[in-house]
Design a protein around this motif. Structure first.
Motif, PDB file in Angstrom:
ATOM      1  N   ARG A  51      52.385  91.655  65.308  1.00  0.00           N
ATOM      2  CA  ARG A  51      53.243  92.338  64.340  1.00  0.00           C
ATOM      3  C   ARG A  51      53.855  91.337  63.365  1.00  0.00           C
ATOM      4  N   GLN A  52      54.342  90.211  63.871  1.00  0.00           N
ATOM      5  CA  GLN A  52      54.942  89.201  63.005  1.00  0.00           C
ATOM      6  C   GLN A  52      53.939  88.671  61.982  1.00  0.00           C
ATOM      7  N   LEU A  54      51.172  90.151  60.905  1.00  0.00           N
ATOM      8  CA  LEU A  54      50.800  91.206  59.966  1.00  0.00           C
ATOM      9  C   LEU A  54      51.897  91.433  58.935  1.00  0.00           C
ATOM     10  N   GLU A  55      53.136  91.417  59.375  1.00  0.00           N
ATOM     11  CA  GLU A  55      54.246  91.618  58.443  1.00  0.00           C
ATOM     12  C   GLU A  55      54.344  90.483  57.427  1.00  0.00           C
ATOM     13  N   ALA A  56      53.979  89.278  57.844  1.00  0.00           N
ATOM     14  CA  ALA A  56      54.072  88.119  56.957  1.00  0.00           C
ATOM     15  C   ALA A  56      52.878  88.004  56.019  1.00  0.00           C
ATOM     16  N   SER A  57      51.817  88.768  56.261  1.00  0.00           N
ATOM     17  CA  SER A  57      50.614  88.690  55.440  1.00  0.00           C
ATOM     18  C   SER A  57      50.652  89.729  54.331  1.00  0.00           C
ATOM     19  N   GLU A  60      47.440  95.183  54.099  1.00  0.00           N
ATOM     20  CA  GLU A  60      47.893  96.510  54.516  1.00  0.00           C
ATOM     21  C   GLU A  60      47.245  96.821  55.863  1.00  0.00           C
ATOM     22  N   SER A  94      54.022  99.944  66.840  1.00  0.00           N
ATOM     23  CA  SER A  94      54.595  98.599  66.956  1.00  0.00           C
ATOM     24  C   SER A  94      53.954  97.620  65.982  1.00  0.00           C
ATOM     25  N   GLY A  96      52.826  98.614  62.993  1.00  0.00           N
ATOM     26  CA  GLY A  96      52.965  99.146  61.648  1.00  0.00           C
ATOM     27  C   GLY A  96      51.733  99.870  61.160  1.00  0.00           C
TER      28      GLY A  96
END
Length: 273
Positions: A51-52, A54-57, A60, A94, A96
């Motif tokens: 998750r971390q 993916l959120e930082a990349s 989509e 979790s 996204g």
């Protein structure tokens, strides 16, 4: 033909030798628009780290793969399948991911009709949980060669009938050209998806001629007999504006240099999609 990569998504299984963290880095660096995450890839590096990253990349997260496998001969096994799918919906949330792709399953000890009834009942029982997670579900019809154990939903018409019978915005359809290219009702059934506003995902690759393995010998777009641009046109005529998801299972490509393979994916997407 696509001139940029903003609507290109690649499934993590396509570059299976790369751990998810590497795939995220490589896809991001290439300017690819999205990623669909397979459960085993996220589990291997841990869901929190996934998750971390993916959120930082800039990627989509298009979907989480895969739920389903509802039909079983015993009530206990069907209940376990529902429990597994609730967990997968939680995992998708979790990460996204807004969509869980369903490979619906089949039970060879019973009729396909009974398996389809169990699939519909299983999906219906998950709607409240899916809505609570904020994750939709996409029924993916699979080629009839998988009707023994992988899916009793083998045509887009069958998928449309199930989705229409359920009649809930939480449930839609994933169109995969590998499974549906042969169907002479495909254009009509894609229009039917559009009329119901339930076409949630579009997967692309090619059917190699000859194919050496019905599961693990998918080709790059333009490498086989599927008219991907024509089917994409039908899909986009419905108003679909989602990403085009490259999903390739290939022992040959998995054994190759993955950086070179990624470049071949990009070229095939630009030239043959």
């Amino acid at each position: 033909m696509p001139t940029d990569l903003s609507r290109l998504c690649i499934h993590s299984i396509t570059t299976k030798p790369w751990p998810l963290d590497v795939a995220i880095d490589k896809f991001s660096a290439a300017g690819i628009g999205g990623i669909s995450v397979w459960q085993d890839a996220a589990e291997a590096i841990g869901f929190q780290r996934a998750r971390q990253l993916l959120e930082a990349s800039p990627l989509e997260v298009v979907s989480y793969v895969r739920g389903g496998f509802f039909p079983h001969h015993s009530r206990e096994a069907r209940q376990r399948a529902l429990d597994d799918n609730r967990r997968l919906l939680d995992e998708a949330a979790s990460l996204g991911a807004p969509l869980l792709v369903l490979v619906c399953g089949a039970e060879p000890r019973q009729s396909l009709t009974e398996s389809r009834h169990q699939i519909q009942a299983g999906i219906e029982s998950l709607i409240d949980h899916a809505a609570g997670c904020g994750v939709k579900m996409a029924i993916e019809p699979l080629h009839p060669m998988y009707a023994d154990t992988r899916s009793a939903i083998n045509t887009l018409g069958q998928a449309n009938r199930v989705a229409e019978a359920i009649g809930h915005e939480q449930v839609g359809i994933a169109v995969d050209v590998y499974h549906l290219w042969w169907d002479d009702q495909l254009e009509e059934e894609i229009r039917r998806c559009g009329a119901n506003d339930n076409l949630y995902a579009f997967h692309i690759c090619d059917w190699k001629v000859p194919t050496s393995d019905m599961l693990l010998d998918r080709g790059l777009m333009g490498e086989g007999c599927i008219d991907v641009p024509r089917i994409r046109g039908w899909v986009e005529d419905t108003g679909f504006t989602g990403l085009h998801e490259v999903e390739i299972f290939s022992n040959a490509y998995w054994a190759s240099d993955q950086d070179e393979f990624l470049q071949r994916i990009l070229a095939a997407y630009r030239q043959h999609s």
